[in-house]
Design an enzyme around this catalytic site. Structure first.
Site, PDB file in Angstrom:
ATOM      1  CB  CYS A  62      -0.931  -0.006   1.211  1.00  0.00           C
ATOM      2  SG  CYS A  62      -1.964   1.471   1.329  1.00  0.00           S
TER       3      CYS A  62
ATOM      4  CD  GLU B 127      -3.015  -0.215  -2.568  1.00  0.00           C
ATOM      5  OE1 GLU B 127      -3.215   0.871  -3.152  1.00  0.00           O
ATOM      6  OE2 GLU B 127      -3.291  -0.389  -1.367  1.00  0.00           O
TER       7      GLU B 127
END
Length: 217
Positions: free
Chosen positions: A135, A207
């Site tokens: 992330c 993501e």
């Protein structure tokens, strides 16, 4: 080769897809519709609250005081520094506290955080470090890439986002996570490293799904 570099090399394809995604490119070029970004900010606010809980598992799983303190500091950084980027846009977009409190995470959002928490619960401190890494690292790479677009950093609305995630302060947080994972995996077996790669690639894929979820809103 350090484990972080091995993971980085294996994530290049999916990260490339993230960088080229129209939502991300819309931020860089200043063309993204504000309602899509507004939806993203609300969802990412919810995400960060759960993301901080994964770091809390790092405190639980840590074997020494120094690492416990580092994970504790990381939680504070998420809730105070990274959240400040969101709070800026919450004000700009006039998102109310009631909206945030009543908002529900999308399936993609909830699946992502549930996956990280599950891997953190059943794994060791190494799995926690791997679960949270993609992330921050991918955001840094994305923001650095977008900062190369002419006038992107100066954009009146989206420039703040790019500056925040390409800043030296954010890079320092990512570097801490990278260095921690490398230090934890010095004696890891090939099988253990492959498990960490699976977690890293899966979270990288999440993501992409998160960007796409926001764009399709």
């Amino acid at each position: 080769m350090q484990v972080s570099q091995y993971l980085y090399q294996n994530a290049q394809s999916i990260w490339g897809d993230c960088i080229s995604h129209p939502f991300v490119q819309g931020i860089g070029r200043g063309t993204l519709e504000r309602d899509k970004f507004r939806f993203y900010i609300i969802q990412d606010y919810l995400f960060l609250l759960e993301y901080a809980k994964v770091f809390a598992l790092g405190v639980v799983k840590a074997c020494d005081e120094a690492v416990m303190r580092e994970f504790s500091n990381a939680i504070q950084d998420i809730l105070n520094n990274e959240m400040s980027i969101h709070n800026h846009y919450i004000r700009e977009l006039q998102i109310t506290q009631k909206e945030l409190q009543n908002a529900c995470p999308t399936l993609a959002n909830k699946s992502y955080t549930s996956y990280m928490l599950a891997e953190g619960f059943k794994g060791s401190i190494k799995e926690v470090a791997a679960a949270v890494l993609s992330c921050g690292w991918s955001y840094l790479v994305i923001a650095q890439n977008l900062s190369q677009i002419p006038n992107a950093l100066e954009h009146a609305f989206y420039g703040h986002w790019i500056k925040g995630y390409s800043s030296k302060e954010f890079q320092a947080c990512v570097n801490w996570n990278i260095n921690l994972l490398d230090s934890l995996t010095l004696a890891s077996s090939k099988q253990e490293i492959e498990k960490l790669k699976e977690i890293f690639i899966t979270t990288s894929e999440y993501e992409y799904l998160f960007w796409d979820m926001a764009y399709q809103s």
